[in-house]
Design a protein around this motif. Sequence first.
Motif, mmCIF file in Angstrom:
data_model
loop_
_atom_site.group_PDB
_atom_site.id
_atom_site.type_symbol
_atom_site.label_atom_id
_atom_site.label_comp_id
_atom_site.label_asym_id
_atom_site.label_seq_id
_atom_site.Cartn_x
_atom_site.Cartn_y
_atom_site.Cartn_z
ATOM 1 N N GLN A 25 0.859 -1.191 0.000
ATOM 2 C CA GLN A 25 0.000 0.000 0.000
ATOM 3 C C GLN A 25 0.892 1.237 0.000
ATOM 4 O O GLN A 25 1.863 1.312 0.758
ATOM 5 N N LEU A 26 0.564 2.217 -0.853
ATOM 6 C CA LEU A 26 1.314 3.469 -0.819
ATOM 7 C C LEU A 26 1.028 4.164 0.503
ATOM 8 O O LEU A 26 -0.056 4.030 1.076
ATOM 9 N N SER A 27 1.992 4.917 0.991
ATOM 10 C CA SER A 27 1.876 5.579 2.293
ATOM 11 C C SER A 27 0.821 6.666 2.277
ATOM 12 O O SER A 27 0.731 7.442 1.319
ATOM 13 N N SER A 28 0.061 6.735 3.348
ATOM 14 C CA SER A 28 -0.956 7.764 3.505
ATOM 15 C C SER A 28 -0.300 9.144 3.513
ATOM 16 O O SER A 28 0.795 9.314 4.028
ATOM 17 N N THR A 29 -0.984 10.090 2.925
ATOM 18 C CA THR A 29 -0.485 11.459 2.939
ATOM 19 C C THR A 29 -0.959 12.162 4.202
ATOM 20 O O THR A 29 -2.029 11.872 4.717
ATOM 21 N N SER A 30 -0.161 13.066 4.701
ATOM 22 C CA SER A 30 -0.531 13.837 5.886
ATOM 23 C C SER A 30 -1.208 15.147 5.481
ATOM 24 O O SER A 30 -1.424 16.014 6.300
ATOM 25 N N TYR A 31 -1.537 15.259 4.206
ATOM 26 C CA TYR A 31 -2.155 16.457 3.659
ATOM 27 C C TYR A 31 -3.221 16.014 2.668
ATOM 28 O O TYR A 31 -3.130 14.946 2.073
ATOM 29 N N PRO A 32 -4.260 16.808 2.490
ATOM 30 C CA PRO A 32 -5.299 16.423 1.531
ATOM 31 C C PRO A 32 -4.795 16.571 0.092
ATOM 32 O O PRO A 32 -4.009 17.470 -0.204
ATOM 33 N N ILE A 33 -5.236 15.675 -0.755
ATOM 34 C CA ILE A 33 -4.934 15.801 -2.176
ATOM 35 C C ILE A 33 -6.082 16.592 -2.794
ATOM 36 O O ILE A 33 -7.233 16.161 -2.729
ATOM 37 N N PRO A 34 -5.793 17.759 -3.361
ATOM 38 C CA PRO A 34 -6.867 18.593 -3.908
ATOM 39 C C PRO A 34 -7.639 17.894 -5.027
ATOM 40 O O PRO A 34 -7.072 17.097 -5.779
ATOM 41 N N ASP A 35 -8.934 18.186 -5.123
ATOM 42 C CA ASP A 35 -9.739 17.653 -6.214
ATOM 43 C C ASP A 35 -9.099 18.031 -7.539
ATOM 44 O O ASP A 35 -8.622 19.157 -7.717
ATOM 45 N N GLY A 36 -9.086 17.105 -8.461
ATOM 46 C CA GLY A 36 -8.550 17.367 -9.785
ATOM 47 C C GLY A 36 -7.062 17.127 -9.920
ATOM 48 O O GLY A 36 -6.521 17.222 -11.015
ATOM 49 N N VAL A 37 -6.390 16.830 -8.820
ATOM 50 C CA VAL A 37 -4.955 16.567 -8.873
ATOM 51 C C VAL A 37 -4.745 15.066 -9.005
ATOM 52 O O VAL A 37 -5.311 14.284 -8.249
ATOM 53 N N ALA A 38 -3.946 14.675 -9.966
ATOM 54 C CA ALA A 38 -3.708 13.258 -10.211
ATOM 55 C C ALA A 38 -2.379 12.816 -9.614
ATOM 56 O O ALA A 38 -1.421 13.583 -9.571
#
Length: 102
Positions: A25-38
């Motif tokens: 599993q890829l590591s969880s991000t500690s920041y939100p991934i903005p909508d529309g960002v791939a």
Amino acid sequence: MARFLNAGAIRARVVDITTAGTAVQLSSTSYPIPDGVAVVVKAAPANTGNIFVGGSQSDAQTAANRYTLVPNESVSLQVQDLNMVWVDAATSGDDVQYLLEV
């Protein structure tokens, strides 16, 4: 038409898949991934086998449920967190690279 986002940072990482047949599993991000960002997930160019991408450990390990990348091939995914992506390899020790603009 190209769309440009004001990114705070670019995150690039390499994930080693030590044991073929055991999805990682890829590591969880500690920041939100903005909508529309791939997130771009790429099979490392030096790999000797294919990389498999899925939405769960089971999917990445099951031929009927995964997406296959040959060495140096990539796929773009829109996910809310990196931990939604699982990767497996046909060959132990092959790598996955990912790139994320946040």
